[in-house]
Design a protein around this motif. Structure first.
Motif, PDB file in Angstrom:
ATOM      1  N   GLU A 170      52.664 -46.649  40.676  1.00  0.00           N
ATOM      2  CA  GLU A 170      53.278 -46.046  39.423  1.00  0.00           C
ATOM      3  C   GLU A 170      55.035 -45.898  39.938  1.00  0.00           C
ATOM      4  O   GLU A 170      55.893 -46.114  39.090  1.00  0.00           O
ATOM      5  N   GLU A 212      56.861 -46.606  36.234  1.00  0.00           N
ATOM      6  CA  GLU A 212      56.197 -45.607  34.958  1.00  0.00           C
ATOM      7  C   GLU A 212      56.453 -44.230  35.174  1.00  0.00           C
ATOM      8  O   GLU A 212      56.454 -43.648  34.100  1.00  0.00           O
ATOM      9  N   LYS A 224      57.960 -41.452  32.585  1.00  0.00           N
ATOM     10  CA  LYS A 224      57.050 -40.184  32.210  1.00  0.00           C
ATOM     11  C   LYS A 224      58.036 -38.894  32.262  1.00  0.00           C
ATOM     12  O   LYS A 224      58.058 -38.236  31.413  1.00  0.00           O
TER      13      LYS A 224
END
Length: 373
Positions: free
Chosen positions: A23, A28, A32
């Motif tokens: 991640e 990502e 987030k």
């Protein structure tokens, strides 16, 4: 050999770390976190706007309340000023009323004073007229029965009859009447017992009774009492000073007369109306010619005693001036061979003072002060 549980745990951690690493490598996780941060920022901005809105509303409310209180205070201040002006007007009115009342009171007091003076004058005139009336009536009604006028001078006199009824009693004291004997004095020396008569001593038939007859012999004698004081004189060989003991008060001259001799001569000369020559002769005769007081000393006793009572006379005169009424009468007298007028001032409480003046009437009353009496 490693435990199966530990192996599984390690594998799970490895997978989680690989997924987290993936991640992070792909971005990502950052996306987030950025979305979560933006969401939190939006929430905070919304809360800040709400708080700013509330602060603005509170500030508006504060301004409104402040303006309201300012208006209330201004109304109260205006009302207070109006009340203060009203009170000042009332105070001025009350001051005017007080001044008017004081003026009325002063006028009333002046009127009362005038009426009191008029009353005193009227009362004095009435008393004088009543005295004259009484004197004239007494002079008119005088005859041989109530005065020393002989009956022969009366034109129409009547026969004087004795109206006493005869009782048959002898003149003098009657039986049972208590006699008015001389008053016995307190003995100044031991009683003297008289010896019995010779007939009592010679005859044993006489017996002593319980009765004792007491009689007194009263005499008066005057004794010349002389006290002589001696004071040794001491000489200081270094300073040449001479000193001696202090003599008692009143012992100033070589021969001094105390208050008893001064009072005796003053009473003889003033109270007994004895001349100065007769007073000094009487004292000389009483002392066998030892005391021969000079005329000058006797003549100035009245002035000396008057000066000693000056403070008492001033106090009495001040109290008499505070009295609502003071009666004044005048009589003739002689001072140093000259005619003068003696004014007698008396108050209802019994105080009396005498003033010697050369003139009568209002001229004599002027300047009635103790310093001139």
């Amino acid at each position: 050999m490693p435990d199966t549980y530990d192996y599984i745990t390690l594998m799970c951690r490895l997978k989680a770390a690989q997924a987290r690493n993936k991640e992070l490598e792909s971005g990502e996780r950052y996306v987030k976190l950025k979305e979560l941060h933006q969401k939190d920022c939006r929430d905070y901005e919304h809360k800040i706007l709400e708080l700013q809105t509330e602060i603005a509303e509170a500030h508006k409310e504060t301004i409104r309340v402040r303006n309201y209180w300012f208006q209330v205070l201004e109304d109260m201040l205006l009302e207070f000023e109006a009340m203060q002006k009203k009170v000042e007007r009332k105070l001025k009115e009350m001051e005017k009323r007080v001044l008017f009342a004081e003026k009325q009171r002063d006028d009333a007091l002046d009127k009362v004073k005038e009426l009191r003076l008029q009353f005193y004058k009227t009362a004095a005139r009435l008393e004088e007229e009543q005295g004259k009336n009484l004197k004239l009536r007494a002079q008119i009604n005088r005859d041989y029965e109530n005065s020393s006028i002989p009956s022969s001078k009366v034109l129409r006199r009547k026969k004087i009859t004795n109206s006493r009824e005869k009782t048959g009693r002898k003149p003098g004291a009657q039986p049972g009447h208590k006699g008015h004997s001389r008053k016995k004095q307190e003995p100044t020396r031991p009683a003297i017992l008289l010896p019995p008569p010779e007939e009592v001593l010679e005859d044993c038939a006489f017996k002593k009774t319980a009765r004792t007859i007491i009689k007194q012999l009263v005499r008066v004698r005057m004794v010349l009492d002389v006290t002589e004081y001696h004071a040794d004189v001491y000489y200081n060989s270094q300073t040449g000073e001479r000193v001696h003991a202090a003599f008692p008060d009143g012992v100033i001259d070589d021969v001094n007369y105390d208050g008893s001799i001064r009072a005796f001569l003053f009473l003889l000369n003033n109270d007994c109306c004895t001349s100065i020559d007769k007073s000094r002769k009487f004292l000389s005769d009483l002392t066998g010619g030892k005391l021969n007081i000079s005329k000058g000393m006797i003549s100035k006793l009245s002035r000396e005693f008057a000066l000693k009572t000056e403070s008492e006379r001033r106090t009495a005169y001040a109290e008499m001036l505070l009295s609502p009424v003071m009666h004044t009468d005048c009589t003739n007298a002689r001072e140093n061979g000259k005619n003068c007028q003696v004014y007698v001032c008396v108050t209802p409480d019994g105080k009396a003072l005498y003033f010697a003046r050369e003139k009568k009437g209002h001229e004599g009353v002027k300047g009635n002060d103790l310093s001139e009496s």
